[in-house]
Design a protein around this motif. Structure first.
Motif, PDB file in Angstrom:
ATOM      1  N   ARG A 167       0.841  -1.206   0.000  1.00  0.00           N
ATOM      2  CA  ARG A 167       0.000   0.000   0.000  1.00  0.00           C
ATOM      3  C   ARG A 167       0.873   1.252   0.000  1.00  0.00           C
ATOM      4  NH1 ARG A 167      -4.413   1.604   4.738  1.00  0.00           N
ATOM      5  NH2 ARG A 167      -5.946   2.647   3.391  1.00  0.00           N
ATOM      6  N   GLN A 168       1.939   1.231   0.806  1.00  0.00           N
ATOM      7  CA  GLN A 168       2.868   2.357   0.863  1.00  0.00           C
ATOM      8  C   GLN A 168       3.539   2.568  -0.486  1.00  0.00           C
ATOM      9  OE1 GLN A 168       3.435   4.352   3.531  1.00  0.00           O
ATOM     10  NE2 GLN A 168       5.062   5.563   2.592  1.00  0.00           N
ATOM     11  N   ARG A 169       3.970   1.473  -1.100  1.00  0.00           N
ATOM     12  CA  ARG A 169       4.656   1.561  -2.391  1.00  0.00           C
ATOM     13  C   ARG A 169       3.744   2.145  -3.466  1.00  0.00           C
ATOM     14  NH1 ARG A 169       5.530  -3.524  -3.181  1.00  0.00           N
ATOM     15  NH2 ARG A 169       7.527  -3.627  -2.080  1.00  0.00           N
ATOM     16  N   GLU A 170       2.491   1.712  -3.469  1.00  0.00           N
ATOM     17  CA  GLU A 170       1.535   2.213  -4.460  1.00  0.00           C
ATOM     18  C   GLU A 170       1.274   3.702  -4.263  1.00  0.00           C
ATOM     19  OE1 GLU A 170      -3.014   1.265  -6.101  1.00  0.00           O
ATOM     20  OE2 GLU A 170      -2.123   0.050  -4.492  1.00  0.00           O
ATOM     21  N   ALA A 171       1.173   4.122  -3.002  1.00  0.00           N
ATOM     22  CA  ALA A 171       0.947   5.539  -2.709  1.00  0.00           C
ATOM     23  C   ALA A 171       2.146   6.377  -3.137  1.00  0.00           C
ATOM     24  CB  ALA A 171       0.678   5.724  -1.218  1.00  0.00           C
ATOM     25  N   GLU A 172       3.345   5.899  -2.850  1.00  0.00           N
ATOM     26  CA  GLU A 172       4.556   6.626  -3.232  1.00  0.00           C
ATOM     27  C   GLU A 172       4.659   6.757  -4.749  1.00  0.00           C
ATOM     28  OE1 GLU A 172       7.761   4.537  -1.449  1.00  0.00           O
ATOM     29  OE2 GLU A 172       7.415   5.361   0.569  1.00  0.00           O
ATOM     30  N   ALA A 173       4.335   5.677  -5.459  1.00  0.00           N
ATOM     31  CA  ALA A 173       4.416   5.709  -6.918  1.00  0.00           C
ATOM     32  C   ALA A 173       3.434   6.725  -7.498  1.00  0.00           C
ATOM     33  CB  ALA A 173       4.132   4.320  -7.483  1.00  0.00           C
ATOM     34  N   ALA A 174       2.225   6.780  -6.934  1.00  0.00           N
ATOM     35  CA  ALA A 174       1.215   7.714  -7.433  1.00  0.00           C
ATOM     36  C   ALA A 174       1.637   9.161  -7.192  1.00  0.00           C
ATOM     37  CB  ALA A 174      -0.125   7.432  -6.758  1.00  0.00           C
ATOM     38  N   VAL A 175       2.148   9.438  -5.993  1.00  0.00           N
ATOM     39  CA  VAL A 175       2.566  10.802  -5.658  1.00  0.00           C
ATOM     40  C   VAL A 175       3.801  11.202  -6.454  1.00  0.00           C
ATOM     41  CG1 VAL A 175       3.504  12.265  -3.818  1.00  0.00           C
ATOM     42  CG2 VAL A 175       1.550  10.777  -3.358  1.00  0.00           C
ATOM     43  N   ASP A 176       4.763  10.295  -6.566  1.00  0.00           N
ATOM     44  CA  ASP A 176       5.989  10.611  -7.295  1.00  0.00           C
ATOM     45  C   ASP A 176       5.701  10.903  -8.765  1.00  0.00           C
ATOM     46  OD1 ASP A 176       7.390  10.308  -5.000  1.00  0.00           O
ATOM     47  OD2 ASP A 176       8.222   8.339  -5.476  1.00  0.00           O
ATOM     48  N   GLU A 177       4.763  10.166  -9.338  1.00  0.00           N
ATOM     49  CA  GLU A 177       4.399  10.423 -10.734  1.00  0.00           C
ATOM     50  C   GLU A 177       3.733  11.786 -10.869  1.00  0.00           C
ATOM     51  OE1 GLU A 177       1.760   8.438 -14.376  1.00  0.00           O
ATOM     52  OE2 GLU A 177       1.801   7.503 -12.387  1.00  0.00           O
ATOM     53  N   ARG A 178       2.911  12.124  -9.897  1.00  0.00           N
ATOM     54  CA  ARG A 178       2.209  13.405  -9.935  1.00  0.00           C
ATOM     55  C   ARG A 178       3.167  14.581  -9.738  1.00  0.00           C
ATOM     56  NH1 ARG A 178      -1.517  12.174  -6.483  1.00  0.00           N
ATOM     57  NH2 ARG A 178      -0.773  13.255  -4.620  1.00  0.00           N
ATOM     58  N   LEU A 179       4.156  14.404  -8.864  1.00  0.00           N
ATOM     59  CA  LEU A 179       5.088  15.489  -8.553  1.00  0.00           C
ATOM     60  C   LEU A 179       6.316  15.512  -9.458  1.00  0.00           C
ATOM     61  CD1 LEU A 179       5.082  15.419  -4.636  1.00  0.00           C
ATOM     62  CD2 LEU A 179       3.757  16.881  -6.159  1.00  0.00           C
ATOM     63  N   GLY A 180       6.548  14.434 -10.190  1.00  0.00           N
ATOM     64  CA  GLY A 180       7.721  14.387 -11.047  1.00  0.00           C
ATOM     65  C   GLY A 180       8.963  13.921 -10.336  1.00  0.00           C
ATOM     66  N   TYR A 181       8.813  12.993  -9.387  1.00  0.00           N
ATOM     67  CA  TYR A 181       9.949  12.458  -8.652  1.00  0.00           C
ATOM     68  C   TYR A 181      10.357  11.106  -9.223  1.00  0.00           C
ATOM     69  CZ  TYR A 181      10.244  15.686  -4.687  1.00  0.00           C
ATOM     70  OH  TYR A 181      10.459  16.774  -3.888  1.00  0.00           O
ATOM     71  N   LEU A 182      11.636  10.797  -9.032  1.00  0.00           N
ATOM     72  CA  LEU A 182      12.152   9.476  -9.370  1.00  0.00           C
ATOM     73  C   LEU A 182      12.917   8.991  -8.152  1.00  0.00           C
ATOM     74  CD1 LEU A 182      12.613   7.208 -11.396  1.00  0.00           C
ATOM     75  CD2 LEU A 182      14.668   8.404 -12.168  1.00  0.00           C
ATOM     76  N   GLY A 183      12.315   8.088  -7.398  1.00  0.00           N
ATOM     77  CA  GLY A 183      12.941   7.659  -6.150  1.00  0.00           C
ATOM     78  C   GLY A 183      12.994   8.825  -5.188  1.00  0.00           C
ATOM     79  N   ASP A 184      14.194   9.125  -4.678  1.00  0.00           N
ATOM     80  CA  ASP A 184      14.358  10.229  -3.737  1.00  0.00           C
ATOM     81  C   ASP A 184      14.698  11.537  -4.427  1.00  0.00           C
ATOM     82  OD1 ASP A 184      13.878   8.579  -1.626  1.00  0.00           O
ATOM     83  OD2 ASP A 184      15.990   8.126  -1.251  1.00  0.00           O
ATOM     84  N   ASN A 185      14.852  11.519  -5.734  1.00  0.00           N
ATOM     85  CA  ASN A 185      15.344  12.700  -6.434  1.00  0.00           C
ATOM     86  C   ASN A 185      14.288  13.331  -7.325  1.00  0.00           C
ATOM     87  OD1 ASN A 185      18.047  12.334  -5.469  1.00  0.00           O
ATOM     88  ND2 ASN A 185      18.227  10.648  -6.925  1.00  0.00           N
ATOM     89  N   PRO A 186      14.220  14.667  -7.334  1.00  0.00           N
ATOM     90  CA  PRO A 186      13.280  15.346  -8.219  1.00  0.00           C
ATOM     91  C   PRO A 186      13.739  15.245  -9.663  1.00  0.00           C
ATOM     92  CG  PRO A 186      14.666  16.939  -7.113  1.00  0.00           C
ATOM     93  CD  PRO A 186      14.996  15.597  -6.517  1.00  0.00           C
ATOM     94  N   VAL A 187      12.804  14.978 -10.546  1.00  0.00           N
ATOM     95  CA  VAL A 187      13.132  14.913 -11.967  1.00  0.00           C
ATOM     96  C   VAL A 187      12.956  16.280 -12.607  1.00  0.00           C
ATOM     97  CG1 VAL A 187      12.480  13.908 -14.176  1.00  0.00           C
ATOM     98  CG2 VAL A 187      12.513  12.484 -12.137  1.00  0.00           C
ATOM     99  N   ALA A 188      11.822  16.893 -12.349  1.00  0.00           N
ATOM    100  CA  ALA A 188      11.541  18.206 -12.921  1.00  0.00           C
ATOM    101  C   ALA A 188      11.417  19.220 -11.799  1.00  0.00           C
ATOM    102  CB  ALA A 188      10.244  18.161 -13.724  1.00  0.00           C
ATOM    103  N   VAL A 189      12.184  20.290 -11.880  1.00  0.00           N
ATOM    104  CA  VAL A 189      12.143  21.341 -10.871  1.00  0.00           C
ATOM    105  C   VAL A 189      11.832  22.661 -11.566  1.00  0.00           C
ATOM    106  CG1 VAL A 189      13.353  22.470  -8.982  1.00  0.00           C
ATOM    107  CG2 VAL A 189      13.915  20.110  -9.577  1.00  0.00           C
TER     108      VAL A 189
END
Length: 236
Positions: free
Chosen positions: A210-232
């Motif tokens: 559940r945690q992994r799915e939530a992180e993936a959804a938020v990271d896609e929305r914010l433009g993150y890849l793992g711990d690092n921002p992709v688009a700033v």
């Protein structure tokens, strides 16, 4: 009324409204220095006004605190003013640190292990030291550089550690909200419910899936890849 101390690190809506602090998209060091100077003056004015309040309350400790805060703000403002001269190229800087380590563009590809690694992006105090050494080098007829020369090509896509940490906190807060929006396949927790143990006890931590799915959804929305921002957007 009970006094409470704010301990959270998240910004309020008022704190994010910074448009009136700067003429452009990012605040300049000169603008920082001017704003800090205004805050210094305002604090000293408050301290003076607090000497004669409209009610008989001794505010000596408050006045001292205001003046102490003003002094700290003034020192920071003066430092920002000096840094604005440095980044404008008005101040000669040493080509390297006392130990011989380069900085700026020259530090790219180096493997300095001490002091947090290569000083590609110098800190405030590193620049102050480089300015001190640069003054001595100029007086001795040795070669110096300037900030614009040493930092050519650096800055695009960069953001400060404070900004990165803030965005990380915002990301983690968004994940915590997203977790409760998703059902948990492991324990059957529904939308809005916390995960449960095998015995049915509610848990603060969500199951990994559940945690992994939530992180993936938020990271896609914010433009993150793992711990690092992709688009700033607008990062410097």
């Amino acid at each position: 009324m009970e006094l409470t101390m704010r301990t959270d690190n998240h910004e309020s809506a008022a704190e994010t409204d910074t448009a009136d602090l700067m003429a452009g998209k990012q605040i300049t060091l000169d603008e920082l220095a001017t704003e800090l100077s205004a805050i210094d003056l305002r604090l000293r004015q408050l301290a003076r006004a607090a000497e004669v309040p409209d009610t008989p309350v001794e505010l000596a400790d408050v006045i001292e605190s205001l003046r102490s805060s003003a002094s700290t703000v003034r020192e920071t403002g003066e430092r920002m003013g000096f840094l604005s001269r440095i980044v404008a190229g008005d101040v000669p800087l040493a080509l390297a640190f006392p130990g011989g380590d380069p900085w700026g563009v020259a530090a790219r590809g180096t493997d300095r292990q001490d002091y947090g690694g290569p000083a590609i992006i110098p800190t405030v105090w590193q620049l102050v030291r480089l300015a001190q050494d640069g003054r001595l080098a100029s007086a001795g007829g040795r070669e110096t550089t300037t900030y614009p020369e040493a930092m050519t090509g650096i800055g695009i896509g960069w953001e400060s550690k404070a900004a990165a940490a803030r965005r990380r906190r915002e990301r983690d807060a968004a994940v915590a909200v997203e977790v409760l929006r998703l059902p948990c396949e492991k324990c059957g927790a529904a939308d809005g419910q916390q995960c449960k143990t095998a015995k049915g006890w509610p848990a603060d931590k969500a199951h990994v899936s559940r945690q992994r799915e939530a992180e993936a959804a938020v990271d896609e929305r914010l433009g993150y890849l793992g711990d690092n921002p992709v688009a700033v957007p607008e990062a410097r």
